[in-house]
Write a protein that holds these residues in place. Sequence first.
Motif, PDB file in Angstrom:
ATOM      1  N   ALA A   1      19.542  -6.986 -20.044  1.00 36.54           N
ATOM      2  CA  ALA A   1      19.216  -5.690 -19.440  1.00 36.54           C
ATOM      3  C   ALA A   1      19.106  -5.732 -17.916  1.00 36.54           C
ATOM      4  O   ALA A   1      19.654  -4.849 -17.234  1.00 36.54           O
ATOM      5  CB  ALA A   1      17.932  -5.132 -20.062  1.00 36.54           C
ATOM      6  N   PRO A   2      18.421  -6.723 -17.315  1.00 39.84           N
ATOM      7  CA  PRO A   2      18.357  -6.749 -15.843  1.00 39.84           C
ATOM      8  C   PRO A   2      19.737  -6.884 -15.195  1.00 39.84           C
ATOM      9  O   PRO A   2      20.001  -6.289 -14.139  1.00 39.84           O
ATOM     10  CB  PRO A   2      17.479  -7.971 -15.548  1.00 39.84           C
ATOM     11  CG  PRO A   2      16.658  -8.160 -16.774  1.00 39.84           C
ATOM     12  CD  PRO A   2      17.567  -7.774 -17.907  1.00 39.84           C
ATOM     13  N   TYR A   3      20.615  -7.656 -15.821  1.00 39.61           N
ATOM     14  CA  TYR A   3      21.980  -7.810 -15.298  1.00 39.61           C
ATOM     15  C   TYR A   3      22.731  -6.481 -15.379  1.00 39.61           C
ATOM     16  O   TYR A   3      23.398  -6.066 -14.418  1.00 39.61           O
ATOM     17  CB  TYR A   3      22.708  -8.891 -16.094  1.00 39.61           C
ATOM     18  CG  TYR A   3      24.197  -8.936 -15.880  1.00 39.61           C
ATOM     19  CD1 TYR A   3      24.742  -9.525 -14.741  1.00 39.61           C
ATOM     20  CD2 TYR A   3      25.068  -8.403 -16.826  1.00 39.61           C
ATOM     21  CE1 TYR A   3      26.119  -9.571 -14.550  1.00 39.61           C
ATOM     22  CE2 TYR A   3      26.441  -8.446 -16.648  1.00 39.61           C
ATOM     23  CZ  TYR A   3      26.959  -9.026 -15.502  1.00 39.61           C
ATOM     24  OH  TYR A   3      28.323  -9.063 -15.320  1.00 39.61           O
ATOM     25  N   VAL A   4      22.630  -5.807 -16.510  1.00 38.91           N
ATOM     26  CA  VAL A   4      23.301  -4.518 -16.689  1.00 38.91           C
ATOM     27  C   VAL A   4      22.788  -3.511 -15.670  1.00 38.91           C
ATOM     28  O   VAL A   4      23.564  -2.759 -15.061  1.00 38.91           O
ATOM     29  CB  VAL A   4      23.093  -4.002 -18.128  1.00 38.91           C
ATOM     30  CG1 VAL A   4      23.564  -2.560 -18.269  1.00 38.91           C
ATOM     31  CG2 VAL A   4      23.829  -4.898 -19.125  1.00 38.91           C
ATOM     32  N   ASP A   5      21.468  -3.499 -15.449  1.00 35.13           N
ATOM     33  CA  ASP A   5      20.882  -2.583 -14.466  1.00 35.13           C
ATOM     34  C   ASP A   5      21.341  -2.918 -13.053  1.00 35.13           C
ATOM     35  O   ASP A   5      21.718  -2.028 -12.284  1.00 35.13           O
ATOM     36  CB  ASP A   5      19.353  -2.643 -14.535  1.00 35.13           C
ATOM     37  CG  ASP A   5      18.791  -2.069 -15.823  1.00 35.13           C
ATOM     38  OD1 ASP A   5      19.546  -1.370 -16.535  1.00 35.13           O
ATOM     39  OD2 ASP A   5      17.615  -2.335 -16.130  1.00 35.13           O
ATOM     40  N   ALA A   6      21.307  -4.193 -12.702  1.00 37.48           N
ATOM     41  CA  ALA A   6      21.676  -4.610 -11.343  1.00 37.48           C
ATOM     42  C   ALA A   6      23.136  -4.300 -11.033  1.00 37.48           C
ATOM     43  O   ALA A   6      23.480  -3.949  -9.900  1.00 37.48           O
ATOM     44  CB  ALA A   6      21.409  -6.100 -11.161  1.00 37.48           C
ATOM     45  N   GLU A   7      23.994  -4.417 -12.055  1.00 39.94           N
ATOM     46  CA  GLU A   7      25.420  -4.152 -11.866  1.00 39.94           C
ATOM     47  C   GLU A   7      25.775  -2.676 -12.041  1.00 39.94           C
ATOM     48  O   GLU A   7      26.921  -2.283 -11.828  1.00 39.94           O
ATOM     49  CB  GLU A   7      26.237  -4.995 -12.843  1.00 39.94           C
ATOM     50  CG  GLU A   7      26.242  -6.479 -12.536  1.00 39.94           C
ATOM     51  CD  GLU A   7      26.996  -6.803 -11.246  1.00 39.94           C
ATOM     52  OE1 GLU A   7      28.124  -6.318 -11.080  1.00 39.94           O
ATOM     53  OE2 GLU A   7      26.433  -7.534 -10.409  1.00 39.94           O
ATOM     54  N   GLY A   8      24.790  -1.881 -12.444  1.00 37.13           N
ATOM     55  CA  GLY A   8      25.045  -0.453 -12.640  1.00 37.13           C
ATOM     56  C   GLY A   8      26.031  -0.167 -13.759  1.00 37.13           C
ATOM     57  O   GLY A   8      26.814   0.791 -13.684  1.00 37.13           O
ATOM     58  N   LEU A   9      25.986  -0.990 -14.812  1.00 37.50           N
ATOM     59  CA  LEU A   9      26.974  -0.869 -15.887  1.00 37.50           C
ATOM     60  C   LEU A   9      26.631   0.215 -16.896  1.00 37.50           C
ATOM     61  O   LEU A   9      27.516   0.777 -17.537  1.00 37.50           O
ATOM     62  CB  LEU A   9      27.099  -2.209 -16.619  1.00 37.50           C
ATOM     63  CG  LEU A   9      27.603  -3.391 -15.786  1.00 37.50           C
ATOM     64  CD1 LEU A   9      27.519  -4.665 -16.597  1.00 37.50           C
ATOM     65  CD2 LEU A   9      29.021  -3.140 -15.301  1.00 37.50           C
ATOM     66  N   GLY A  10      25.355   0.503 -17.075  1.00 36.66           N
ATOM     67  CA  GLY A  10      24.952   1.479 -18.077  1.00 36.66           C
ATOM     68  C   GLY A  10      23.550   1.188 -18.567  1.00 36.66           C
ATOM     69  O   GLY A  10      22.653   0.897 -17.778  1.00 36.66           O
TER      70      GLY A  10
END
Length: 202
Positions: free
Chosen positions: A55-64
Motif C-alpha cells: 500500500a505505501p508503494y502504491v500510494d507513493a507512486e500514485g497508482l491507485g
Amino acid sequence: MPAIRRRWTPEDVRQLNVDTPSWPRYELIGGELLVTPSPGSPHQLAVGELHLVIAPYVDAEGLGLTFFAPSDVELREGTITQPDLYVLAAGPAAHQKGLITLNALALLLVVEVISPSSVRTDRIIKREFYMESGVAEYWVVDLDARMIERWTPERDTPVVERALLAWQPAGASRALNVELPALFNQIRQKSAWAAELGPDRP
C-alpha cells in the motif's frame, strides 16, 4: 434421476454476503459457488504484512488504491470474487452496494494467500479466471513453501519467487522490491506470537 445442480446467481451471492458480512467468504465463478471459511492467524497476518508492504508503494507512486477482503469485485457480468488483497488503478471502478464493478485491466495486482481449504480454488479456478479476464498480475502466496507464484496473462507458467521479488506495474517510476525471506520470517514470528495468545487456527 440425477440430482439437479443449482446454478447460483450474483444476486444469491450478494445476499449471502449481506447475511454474513465478514466470513465465510462467498464467491461466484462460472455459476459455481465458492465458499472459503474464515482464515487462520498465519493467513490474516500474511495479508496484513503484504498490505503494509504494497500500500505505501502504491500510494507513493500514485497508482491507485489497495484493498483487502472482504470486498466484492465484479470483473465479468455474473461473477463475484473477493481477493485477499488487490490493487485497483485510479479512476475506472464503479461502486454500488458494496460491490466494485470494473474492467479487469483496472486491476494492477490480485493476491491470494493459500490455505489448506483454498489450494484448488486459488491455484486453479481463480488463477484461470483472473488470467482469462486479463488481470495484469496474480500472486499466489504459499506460506509453507515460503514462495510467491507470479502469474501474468502472457505466460503459461508462473515465475516462482523465493528471494527478491521486484514488482513494477505500468505507470510506476520505480520497482517495489520485497525481500521474501524477511517477509516470511516476519509472518512466522507474528504467527508464533498469536499462537501464544490462544489456540491457533490453520
